[in-house]
Design a protein around this motif. Sequence first.
Motif, PDB file in Angstrom:
ATOM      1  N   ASP A 150       0.812  -1.216   0.000  1.00 11.86           N
ATOM      2  CA  ASP A 150       0.000   0.000   0.000  1.00 11.86           C
ATOM      3  C   ASP A 150       0.847   1.268   0.000  1.00 11.86           C
ATOM      4  O   ASP A 150       0.379   2.330  -0.351  1.00 11.86           O
ATOM      5  CB  ASP A 150      -0.910   0.029   1.236  1.00 11.86           C
ATOM      6  CG  ASP A 150      -1.832  -1.177   1.253  1.00 11.86           C
ATOM      7  OD1 ASP A 150      -2.179  -1.654   0.157  1.00 11.86           O
ATOM      8  OD2 ASP A 150      -2.188  -1.632   2.349  1.00 11.86           O
ATOM      9  N   PHE A 151       2.076   1.169   0.469  1.00 13.63           N
ATOM     10  CA  PHE A 151       2.958   2.346   0.471  1.00 13.63           C
ATOM     11  C   PHE A 151       4.406   1.877   0.388  1.00 13.63           C
ATOM     12  O   PHE A 151       4.702   0.697   0.636  1.00 13.63           O
ATOM     13  CB  PHE A 151       2.722   3.227   1.704  1.00 13.63           C
ATOM     14  CG  PHE A 151       2.399   2.479   2.958  1.00 13.63           C
ATOM     15  CD1 PHE A 151       1.088   2.371   3.407  1.00 13.63           C
ATOM     16  CD2 PHE A 151       3.404   1.881   3.690  1.00 13.63           C
ATOM     17  CE1 PHE A 151       0.789   1.668   4.561  1.00 13.63           C
ATOM     18  CE2 PHE A 151       3.110   1.181   4.854  1.00 13.63           C
ATOM     19  CZ  PHE A 151       1.800   1.076   5.291  1.00 13.63           C
ATOM     20  N   VAL A 196      -2.202   7.689  -0.086  1.00 14.38           N
ATOM     21  CA  VAL A 196      -0.856   7.875   0.454  1.00 14.38           C
ATOM     22  C   VAL A 196      -0.048   8.719  -0.516  1.00 14.38           C
ATOM     23  O   VAL A 196      -0.103   8.522  -1.728  1.00 14.38           O
ATOM     24  CB  VAL A 196      -0.187   6.490   0.649  1.00 14.38           C
ATOM     25  CG1 VAL A 196       1.282   6.646   0.995  1.00 14.38           C
ATOM     26  CG2 VAL A 196      -0.916   5.720   1.739  1.00 14.38           C
ATOM     27  N   HIS A 197       0.713   9.654   0.050  1.00 13.69           N
ATOM     28  CA  HIS A 197       1.535  10.507  -0.790  1.00 13.69           C
ATOM     29  C   HIS A 197       2.975  10.439  -0.272  1.00 13.69           C
ATOM     30  O   HIS A 197       3.266  10.872   0.842  1.00 13.69           O
ATOM     31  CB  HIS A 197       1.003  11.950  -0.720  1.00 13.69           C
ATOM     32  CG  HIS A 197       1.897  12.933  -1.379  1.00 13.69           C
ATOM     33  ND1 HIS A 197       1.992  13.052  -2.753  1.00 13.69           N
ATOM     34  CD2 HIS A 197       2.759  13.852  -0.875  1.00 13.69           C
ATOM     35  CE1 HIS A 197       2.867  13.991  -3.052  1.00 13.69           C
ATOM     36  NE2 HIS A 197       3.357  14.489  -1.926  1.00 13.69           N
ATOM     37  N   ALA A 198       3.850   9.817  -1.049  1.00 13.51           N
ATOM     38  CA  ALA A 198       5.262   9.740  -0.644  1.00 13.51           C
ATOM     39  C   ALA A 198       6.114  10.322  -1.753  1.00 13.51           C
ATOM     40  O   ALA A 198       6.041   9.858  -2.889  1.00 13.51           O
ATOM     41  CB  ALA A 198       5.655   8.285  -0.401  1.00 13.51           C
ATOM     42  N   ASP A 199       6.857  11.373  -1.452  1.00 13.97           N
ATOM     43  CA  ASP A 199       7.891  11.828  -2.388  1.00 13.97           C
ATOM     44  C   ASP A 199       9.013  12.470  -1.590  1.00 13.97           C
ATOM     45  O   ASP A 199       8.858  12.736  -0.395  1.00 13.97           O
ATOM     46  CB  ASP A 199       7.311  12.702  -3.512  1.00 13.97           C
ATOM     47  CG  ASP A 199       7.013  14.118  -3.092  1.00 13.97           C
ATOM     48  OD1 ASP A 199       7.772  14.685  -2.278  1.00 13.97           O
ATOM     49  OD2 ASP A 199       6.015  14.663  -3.581  1.00 13.97           O
ATOM     50  N   PRO A 200      10.144  12.714  -2.216  1.00 17.54           N
ATOM     51  CA  PRO A 200      11.315  13.174  -1.455  1.00 17.54           C
ATOM     52  C   PRO A 200      11.090  14.494  -0.735  1.00 17.54           C
ATOM     53  O   PRO A 200      11.845  14.838   0.175  1.00 17.54           O
ATOM     54  CB  PRO A 200      12.401  13.310  -2.539  1.00 17.54           C
ATOM     55  CG  PRO A 200      11.962  12.422  -3.646  1.00 17.54           C
ATOM     56  CD  PRO A 200      10.479  12.451  -3.641  1.00 17.54           C
ATOM     57  N   ALA A 201      10.024  15.228  -1.092  1.00 15.71           N
ATOM     58  CA  ALA A 201       9.791  16.524  -0.446  1.00 15.71           C
ATOM     59  C   ALA A 201       9.048  16.385   0.886  1.00 15.71           C
ATOM     60  O   ALA A 201       8.972  17.335   1.667  1.00 15.71           O
ATOM     61  CB  ALA A 201       9.005  17.429  -1.392  1.00 15.71           C
TER      62      ALA A 201
END
Length: 364
Positions: A45-46, A76-81
């Motif tokens: 899921d992530f 879900v929101h995953a990014d380097p920021a």
Amino acid sequence: MKSFLVGGAVRDTLLGYPFHEKDWVVVGATPAEMIEAGYTQVGRDFPVFLHPDSKEEYALARTERKSGPGYHGFVVHADPAVTLEEDLERRDLTINAMAMDASGDIIDPYHGQQDLADRVLRHVSPHFVEDPLRVLRVARFAARYHHLGFTIAPETAALLSQIVAADELPHLSIERVWVEIEKALGTTHPEVFFHTLADCQALAVLLPELSVSQGIAALARAAPHTPRLDCRWASLLSDLPEARVKAINQHLKVPNAYSLLATRISVARPTLKTALKNASECMVLIKLLDALRRDEPFEGVCETLIALEQNSDEANTTIELLRNACKQARTVTAADFTESRLTGPDLGAAIEAARIEQLREVLP
Ligand code: ATP
């Protein structure tokens, strides 16, 4: 990229409490960079990865936004920021929302250290209400840390009731509910888990039968006298009729060993005293407990019955008698009847009659 130790390992390190798992958050990385660095992706899921050597879990920092009901209803929101603070904000309790960097410094934007010192379980943000699993998790932490003096902050208790009132609990999978119950049974004060659920009305939804039984009190009595989770579960259900016990176990998809023991306790407990005064009735009980062929659940039944009576001398004497009776009945086997040439039901009846004779010798 930078990694931080997070969650239970940080909490329990600061608390001086043993922990078994280390979870990490990685800030400033993409999945491609993780794979490049030798991590294996496992999250469905992530984005979660396993460290190439330690095999510990490393999750990319992420935020979550509610998109639908239940435990899985999140985008879900995953990014380097995504920052460490943003990742910590999506966590349930302040004591679970701290991080430790490589030099051992604590990052604690939601004042988890203060709440640890004050022994308070407090939600991190109003988003707490978005996941019904948190009702069970908070109840479990209340049970686990009860002996250290932890209580639930009144504002958090109010949110638990709000989640229940919003009818979110039925969105949890039954398997997930059982996982939390099983973990709670292993805590030092499992009864606190069920009391907490009762206080926010969750018990009436998840285990309505318990609201009107003496089961939680029975569990509180028994738990200090048995570490066995199945015996604790059987204690909780010990004053319910067999049909109810079966229905609860079926509904919660409880593992077989647990449900068998709980059913046997609900049957054995009311008949035990009379059965130990009469050889035929004792034989019925021994067969009902399947005690002639197997050690379990018989041993579990004995342990539960003693624990329910708080290891009293009287209970130990009673169970000793039951164990002796069973041992004596076991001494009779089909091999004793080879010369009689009896077969089938006749052989069965002869063995049983001989066992009852044996029981007469040990029962008062
Ligand atoms: P345990 O010692 O029982 O494993 P834990 O806190 O490490 O306790 P995990 O289920 O391993 O529990 O979760 C790790 C961390 O992830 C938690 O400390 C918490 O920060 C976060 N977390 C887990 N589940 C949730 C949830 N349902 N809602 C919010 N945060 C959660």
